[in-house]
Design an enzyme around this catalytic site. Structure first.
Site, short mmCIF file in Angstrom:
data_model
loop_
_atom_site.label_atom_id
_atom_site.label_comp_id
_atom_site.label_asym_id
_atom_site.label_seq_id
_atom_site.Cartn_x
_atom_site.Cartn_y
_atom_site.Cartn_z
N LYS A 49 0.82 -1.37 0.17
CA LYS A 49 0.06 -0.04 0.03
C LYS A 49 0.81 1.24 0.01
O LYS A 49 0.90 2.12 -0.84
CB LYS A 49 -1.11 -0.02 1.29
CG LYS A 49 -1.98 -1.12 1.07
CD LYS A 49 -2.60 -1.15 2.38
CE LYS A 49 -4.03 -2.34 2.28
NZ LYS A 49 -4.43 -2.39 3.63
N GLN A 93 -4.22 -1.36 9.70
CA GLN A 93 -4.15 -2.62 9.14
C GLN A 93 -4.67 -3.66 9.84
O GLN A 93 -4.54 -3.82 11.43
CB GLN A 93 -2.83 -3.15 8.68
CG GLN A 93 -2.73 -4.44 7.82
CD GLN A 93 -3.30 -4.44 6.77
OE1 GLN A 93 -3.41 -3.30 5.88
NE2 GLN A 93 -4.07 -5.52 6.11
N ASP A 116 -10.38 3.25 4.81
CA ASP A 116 -11.11 2.02 4.58
C ASP A 116 -12.31 2.04 4.50
O ASP A 116 -13.07 0.79 4.35
CB ASP A 116 -10.39 1.07 5.81
CG ASP A 116 -9.28 0.09 5.69
OD1 ASP A 116 -9.09 -0.08 4.43
OD2 ASP A 116 -8.53 -0.21 6.39
N1 GUN Z 1 -7.05 -6.74 6.29
C1 GUN Z 1 -7.50 -7.40 5.36
N2 GUN Z 1 -8.18 -6.59 4.39
C2 GUN Z 1 -7.98 -5.19 4.99
C3 GUN Z 1 -8.64 -3.85 4.40
O1 GUN Z 1 -9.02 -3.67 3.33
N3 GUN Z 1 -8.03 -3.05 5.16
C4 GUN Z 1 -7.64 -2.91 6.36
N4 GUN Z 1 -7.13 -2.01 7.07
N5 GUN Z 1 -7.04 -4.31 7.03
C5 GUN Z 1 -7.37 -5.47 5.89
#
Ligand code: GUN
Length: 279
Positions: A49, A93, A116
């Site tokens: 990311k 995350q 998110d």
């Molecule tokens: N863990 C798995 N998918 C995601 C996501 O889309 N965002 C976040 N923050 N954590 C994740």
């Protein structure tokens, strides 16, 4: 054989659109990613990311807290980022270590920086007013974009979403419903899952169990979106058994289908959050 719906060309179209928008902004939007602990999958995702954000020309910062970090320390960091006018997007995350209450953390993020789309205000806006009002979760938003790109009809179709997570299943159902599909959400307690999935003209599988989606569970000619990404040794495997490609008309491959869309939509949300908040 099913036509494969690749994410890369769609993600590239998103990045091209974002590059244009960024060129017109008098500031550089910033994304802050918080990671707690050393879960290898989370490490890899966070790195990806941050790298894609920088490649697009955003500022990006990773905040790494130890596995033992207290909830209060994480909440303090979020508060500081909420208050900082230079911060446009905040992402924590998941999953978090068990001693931290995920709901407290997600509710602490300022909704206008919640790239998110997991804050209850954004969740509520998605369900009550539809996508595009608040900030929407990246994976289902990416799937909707992918479906639009490949002109997969949604309105009036019978859609089945397998999986009811807050990250994929529930927001996916909200978006398909807003797009006028007839939506069912299946999960681990669903009786006779195969009978339900065989009804689906559009089948979205977000289970995370490689190969559980057998060809006999798929309606011939259905469009199958495989959101499962499970690492098995060196390989990434989707939910769909390889035989599903013989039954479906169109199928998103793993890897290379939905995956590239998630990060693209995260950066899309970051630019959108910046444009909105900074006016
Ligand atoms: N863990 C798995 N998918 C995601 C996501 O889309 N965002 C976040 N923050 N954590 C994740």
């Amino acid at each position: 054989m099913a036509e494969l719906l690749y994410g890369a060309p769609v993600a590239e179209a998103v990045y091209a659109e974002l590059a244009d928008r960024l060129a017109g902004l008098p500031y550089t939007p910033s994304l802050h990613v918080i990671r707690v602990g050393e879960d290898p999958a989370s490490l890899a995702y966070v790195r990806l990311k941050a790298r894609r954000a920088r490649r697009l020309g955003l500022r990006s910062t990773v905040h790494a807290l130890p596995e033992t970090a207290e909830e209060a320390e994480l909440l303090g960091l979020i508060e500081a980022l909420n208050a900082d006018p230079e911060v446009d997007g905040i992402l924590v995350q998941l999953p978090l270590p068990a001693h931290i209450a995920t709901a407290h953390v997600l509710e602490a993020i300022a909704p206008e920086k919640d790239v998110d789309g997991f804050h209850p205000l954004n969740v509520g806006r998605l369900w009550s007013r539809g996508p595009g009002v608040g900030l929407d979760p990246c994976t289902p938003a990416g799937i909707m974009r992918l479906l639009a790109h490949y002109r997969v009809p949604v309105a009036g179709r019978r859609a089945v979403v397998v999986g009811r997570s807050n990250i994929v299943g529930k927001p996916m159902a909200a978006m398909l419903l807003a797009a006028d599909a007839t939506v069912a959400v299946a999960h681990s307690r669903t009786r006779d899952l195969a009978a339900l999935t065989r009804e689906a003209e559009l089948l979205v599988s977000a289970v995370g169990r490689p190969g559980y989606l057998r060809p006999a569970m798929v309606r011939p000619g259905a469009v199958v979106v495989d959101v499962g990404i499970t690492r098995v040794g060196e390989r990434l495997l989707g939910d769909a058994d390889p035989g599903v490609a013989e039954v479906a008309s169109r199928l998103t491959p793993v890897p290379g289908g939905v995956g590239p869309m998630t990060v693209a939509m995260l950066l899309w949300n970051t630019v959108r959050a910046a444009e909105r908040r900074r006016g």
